[in-house]
Every structure is written in C-alpha cells, then in structure tokens.
Design a protein around this motif. Structure first.
Motif, PDB file in Angstrom:
ATOM      1  N   PHE A   1       2.608  22.286 -42.940  1.00  0.00           N
ATOM      2  CA  PHE A   1       2.942  22.294 -44.757  1.00  0.00           C
ATOM      3  C   PHE A   1       2.872  21.427 -44.488  1.00  0.00           C
ATOM      4  O   PHE A   1       3.767  20.166 -44.686  1.00  0.00           O
ATOM      5  CB  PHE A   1       3.740  22.749 -45.258  1.00  0.00           C
ATOM      6  CG  PHE A   1       4.711  23.186 -46.428  1.00  0.00           C
ATOM      7  CD1 PHE A   1       4.471  24.405 -46.989  1.00  0.00           C
ATOM      8  CD2 PHE A   1       4.954  22.285 -47.252  1.00  0.00           C
ATOM      9  CE1 PHE A   1       4.778  24.624 -48.040  1.00  0.00           C
ATOM     10  CE2 PHE A   1       4.905  22.550 -48.462  1.00  0.00           C
ATOM     11  CZ  PHE A   1       5.120  23.852 -48.932  1.00  0.00           C
ATOM     12  N   GLY A   2       1.485  20.607 -45.340  1.00  0.00           N
ATOM     13  CA  GLY A   2       1.324  19.564 -45.974  1.00  0.00           C
ATOM     14  C   GLY A   2      -0.352  19.077 -45.406  1.00  0.00           C
ATOM     15  O   GLY A   2      -0.052  19.537 -44.339  1.00  0.00           O
ATOM     16  N   VAL A   3      -0.975  18.092 -46.437  1.00  0.00           N
ATOM     17  CA  VAL A   3      -2.764  17.471 -46.127  1.00  0.00           C
ATOM     18  C   VAL A   3      -2.110  16.629 -44.936  1.00  0.00           C
ATOM     19  O   VAL A   3      -3.306  16.202 -43.844  1.00  0.00           O
ATOM     20  CB  VAL A   3      -3.005  16.835 -47.265  1.00  0.00           C
ATOM     21  CG1 VAL A   3      -2.985  15.817 -47.955  1.00  0.00           C
ATOM     22  CG2 VAL A   3      -4.630  17.357 -47.108  1.00  0.00           C
TER      23      VAL A   3
ATOM     24  N   THR B   1       2.007  24.078 -56.456  1.00  0.00           N
ATOM     25  CA  THR B   1       0.867  23.181 -55.522  1.00  0.00           C
ATOM     26  C   THR B   1       1.675  24.015 -54.470  1.00  0.00           C
ATOM     27  O   THR B   1       0.727  24.578 -53.331  1.00  0.00           O
ATOM     28  CB  THR B   1       0.960  22.416 -55.781  1.00  0.00           C
ATOM     29  OG1 THR B   1       0.270  21.714 -56.264  1.00  0.00           O
ATOM     30  CG2 THR B   1       0.677  21.552 -54.902  1.00  0.00           C
ATOM     31  N   ARG B   2       3.242  24.301 -54.501  1.00  0.00           N
ATOM     32  CA  ARG B   2       4.030  23.818 -53.127  1.00  0.00           C
ATOM     33  C   ARG B   2       3.778  25.299 -52.303  1.00  0.00           C
ATOM     34  O   ARG B   2       3.790  26.033 -50.975  1.00  0.00           O
ATOM     35  CB  ARG B   2       5.609  24.125 -52.921  1.00  0.00           C
ATOM     36  CG  ARG B   2       5.519  22.428 -53.176  1.00  0.00           C
ATOM     37  CD  ARG B   2       5.434  21.575 -51.906  1.00  0.00           C
ATOM     38  NE  ARG B   2       4.956  20.608 -52.150  1.00  0.00           N
ATOM     39  CZ  ARG B   2       6.676  19.224 -52.221  1.00  0.00           C
ATOM     40  NH1 ARG B   2       7.809  19.756 -52.140  1.00  0.00           N
ATOM     41  NH2 ARG B   2       6.371  18.033 -52.173  1.00  0.00           N
ATOM     42  N   VAL B   3       3.641  26.985 -53.832  1.00  0.00           N
ATOM     43  CA  VAL B   3       3.660  27.389 -52.887  1.00  0.00           C
ATOM     44  C   VAL B   3       2.037  28.654 -52.603  1.00  0.00           C
ATOM     45  O   VAL B   3       1.883  28.606 -51.777  1.00  0.00           O
ATOM     46  CB  VAL B   3       3.497  28.945 -54.973  1.00  0.00           C
ATOM     47  CG1 VAL B   3       2.803  30.524 -54.172  1.00  0.00           C
ATOM     48  CG2 VAL B   3       4.740  29.267 -54.615  1.00  0.00           C
ATOM     49  N   ALA B   4       0.916  27.071 -53.027  1.00  0.00           N
ATOM     50  CA  ALA B   4      -0.796  27.321 -52.172  1.00  0.00           C
ATOM     51  C   ALA B   4      -0.517  26.635 -51.089  1.00  0.00           C
ATOM     52  O   ALA B   4      -1.167  27.525 -50.079  1.00  0.00           O
ATOM     53  CB  ALA B   4      -1.497  26.852 -54.123  1.00  0.00           C
ATOM     54  N   MET B   5       0.907  25.754 -50.939  1.00  0.00           N
ATOM     55  CA  MET B   5       0.541  25.069 -49.749  1.00  0.00           C
ATOM     56  C   MET B   5       0.918  26.279 -49.173  1.00  0.00           C
ATOM     57  O   MET B   5       0.533  26.345 -47.708  1.00  0.00           O
ATOM     58  CB  MET B   5       0.731  23.703 -49.695  1.00  0.00           C
ATOM     59  CG  MET B   5       0.654  22.429 -50.364  1.00  0.00           C
ATOM     60  SD  MET B   5       1.245  21.137 -50.411  1.00  0.00           S
ATOM     61  CE  MET B   5       1.789  20.573 -49.070  1.00  0.00           C
ATOM     62  N   GLY B   6       1.650  26.699 -49.273  1.00  0.00           N
ATOM     63  CA  GLY B   6       2.515  27.971 -48.111  1.00  0.00           C
ATOM     64  C   GLY B   6       1.366  29.092 -48.077  1.00  0.00           C
ATOM     65  O   GLY B   6       1.287  29.441 -46.688  1.00  0.00           O
TER      66      GLY B   6
HETATM   67  C1  DGY Z   1       1.132  15.505 -48.083  1.00  0.00           C
HETATM   68  O1  DGY Z   1       0.790  17.003 -47.975  1.00  0.00           O
HETATM   69  O2  DGY Z   1       0.704  15.151 -46.843  1.00  0.00           O
HETATM   70  C2  DGY Z   1       1.993  15.405 -48.681  1.00  0.00           C
HETATM   71  O3  DGY Z   1       2.507  13.910 -48.468  1.00  0.00           O
HETATM   72  C3  DGY Z   1       3.273  16.519 -49.252  1.00  0.00           C
HETATM   73  O4  DGY Z   1       3.907  16.796 -50.043  1.00  0.00           O
END
Ligand code: DGY
Length: 323
Positions: free
Chosen positions: A76-78, A297-302
């Motif tokens: 969960f993170g780029v 963004t956090r929902v989209a990341m999940g």
């Molecule tokens: C990432 O996704 O790499 C960020 O640092 C976390 O928000």
C-alpha cells in the motif's frame, strides 16, 4: 473454491476493508499496531497474500522464512523501498505497488511545505499559539516571495511533474530538473522546464529544491553536506520523497549555520523518529508523512491493491507489478 487467505498489516480505510472482507478470507489489523518481524514471518507462512505498507520492513531475513505459503505482496504505497526487492525476486514472489492515485496529493504536500518554508508558516503558527504575537509590523517575520522564483526538481517522474504543473501554472515559477535519464522534450515543454544532467547544477541554480526520487541504496544521502553547500543561502529544501535521501545531520547544520534559508520535511531517516536537532530549529517545517493522506487517495490506494491481487488470483498480470 476456498477464498484466498490474506493478512493486512495495518488499518486501512473502512470502505476498502469492507471490500476485502467480502472477497477474501482476511485478517485485518484493527489495533493498527505494526507487526513484528516474527509476526510478518508467520504471516508469510500462513497466507496467500500479504498486504503491507511502506512502514513494514520486509527484509531478506523475513522473506527467507521457510515453508512460505505467500505468493504475492501487495504494498500500500507507491514507494516500495520497505521491501527487499532482490530477495523477493529470489523467493519467486510477486510484488505490487500503488502508483498514479497519490500523485496530486503528494505534490500538493510538497507545495504546502514549499509555501510554509518560504513564508515561515510553522513559525507564525507557533507564535500565535504561544501568545507571543505583538501585532503587525513592517519588518515582522519576513519570508521569501514564491511567485516567479525558480524551482529545481530532483527527479522528474509523475509527482515531480505534478509539482511542476502547480508551481509553473499556479505560481509562475521557472522549472529546472534533474533525472538520471533525460525526460522527453514534450514533457519538458509542457512546463517550460530546463533539464540539467547533474544534481549539482540544479542545486546551484534554484531558489527552491523539491526531492522526488525513490528511496533506497542508490539515493541514500544524495543530499549531503557538499551538495547543501552548493545551494543558495536564500534557498529552501523540500523533501516529500524518502527521509534517507537527505543526510539529516548535514541538513541540521545547514539550517543552523544558514548555508540555506529553510526546509520543509514530510519524511525522515528512521521515521517515525525525528532527529532531535530538527525540533530545535525555527527554519524547518515538519509534517508527519502526510503526502498521500487524503480520504480520496487512501481509499484509491487500497482499491488499487485490491485490483492487483484480484488480477493475480484470476491468473492475470497485476497492473502495478514491480517484480
Ligand atoms: C508512498 O506511497 O510511497 C508514500 O510515501 C506513502 O504515502
């Protein structure tokens, strides 16, 4: 057919946890307490997918645990410098990340830090809260103008380009950039950006430097004492990339001895610990790794992690596979 078994290492947004519950045999982390190395090892032995975050160090030692059941790690993170990618490759594991969906929010935080540092935002907030403000005065708390100044970007990927867009079109800034590979003429033209083949040239020519390179061994202490000394005494350094890209001790000296005017940091070496020297300085704005921290963004990341593991369990190539 049995549902794939999954462990999520940290608490995720409720909407995504609900989707996970509906689709998988999942163990969530309601307490949000990070898992220990031993717990991560056991997880690798008991589940098909481990859904980690950028705060879980997935080391070669953890990855080499015997009798693994895990097949995919959905980070969960780029950034994925928390995972030993070579070791994951050696173990035959698939690893995915979550690009694209956090680009604008992370660039927004970089812009916020740039403004806070230039216009002394944290310092002013502290003054008011501490009831020390004595009123407006012609020479009170003068900062530096942002509009029309020169922004140097170290790295020219998605987040750097989003920052270039905001800075150039929103604040009329001139854009310089360094990247290990020269960007396309089209991408430079879009922001009227000038490419330099060395970090040093960008540091010397800019009023603001914003770091947008990946973390890891190749960029550790890229910004060190020698490079900080190349920056202008009026310049500001913004870091929303990874803490270890900057040598913290050198930066503290640079801020204390005014080799540079200020800094804005969202990430730290060894976070969540922050080198105490930063806390004593007025000319540094400090945020607790908020780059991607918006509801959307956090929902989209999940959801992006879910799409990756859904593809994997359907026998397809996950869209964001890094190994
Ligand atoms: C990432 O996704 O790499 C960020 O640092 C976390 O928000």
């Amino acid at each position: 057919m049995n549902k794939p078994k999954i462990i999520v290492t940290r608490k995720w947004p409720t909407a995504v946890e609900d989707r996970l519950r509906a689709l998988y045999d999942v163990r969530l982390n309601e307490s949000d307490i990070p898992m220990t190395a031993d717990e991560l090892k056991t997880a690798l032995q008991t589940v098909d997918a481990l859904l980690s975050t950028v705060t879980d160090p997935i080391t070669a030692d953890i990855l080499s645990v015997p009798n693994k059941r895990v097949k995919i790690i959905g980070n969960f993170g780029v950034g994925y410098n928390n995972i030993d990618i070579e070791a994951a490759k050696k173990e035959g594991l698939v690893v995915t990340n979550t690009p694209h969906v956090l680009t604008d929010c992370t660039a927004d935080i970089a812009m916020l830090l740039l403004l806070m540092s230039a216009r002394r935002g944290s310092e002013g907030d502290r003054l008011v809260r501490n009831r020390q403000w004595r009123g407006w005065a012609p020479t009170h708390m003068l900062g530096q103008k942002v509009t029309g100044k020169t922004l140097g970007l170290i790295g020219f990927g998605r987040i750097a380009q989003a920052m270039a867009r905001k800075a150039h079109y929103g604040f009329g800034m001139k854009i310089l950039c360094y990247a290990p590979h020269a960007p396309t003429p089209e991408s430079l033209k879009e922001y009227q950006a000038t490419y330099y083949a060395t970090v040093d040239e960008v540091l010397a020519e800019s009023d603001f430097i914003s770091l947008h390179c990946p973390g890891g061994a190749a960029t550790k202490h890229l910004i060190n004492e020698q490079r900080l000394k190349l920056m202008r005494p009026s310049a500001h350094l913004i870091n929303t990339a990874r803490g270890d890209v900057v040598d913290s001790d050198a930066l503290i000296r640079a801020l204390k001895e005014r080799w540079i005017a200020g800094a804005g940091l969202d990430v730290y070496e060894g976070e969540p610990n922050v080198v105490p020297g930063f806390l004593e300085l007025d000319n540094v704005a400090l945020l607790p790794h908020l780059g991607s921290a918006t509801e959307e963004t956090r929902v989209a990341m999940g959801n992006r992690v879910l799409d990756n593991i859904a593809a994997f369990f359907a026998g397809k190539e996950p869209g964001d596979r890094v190994v």
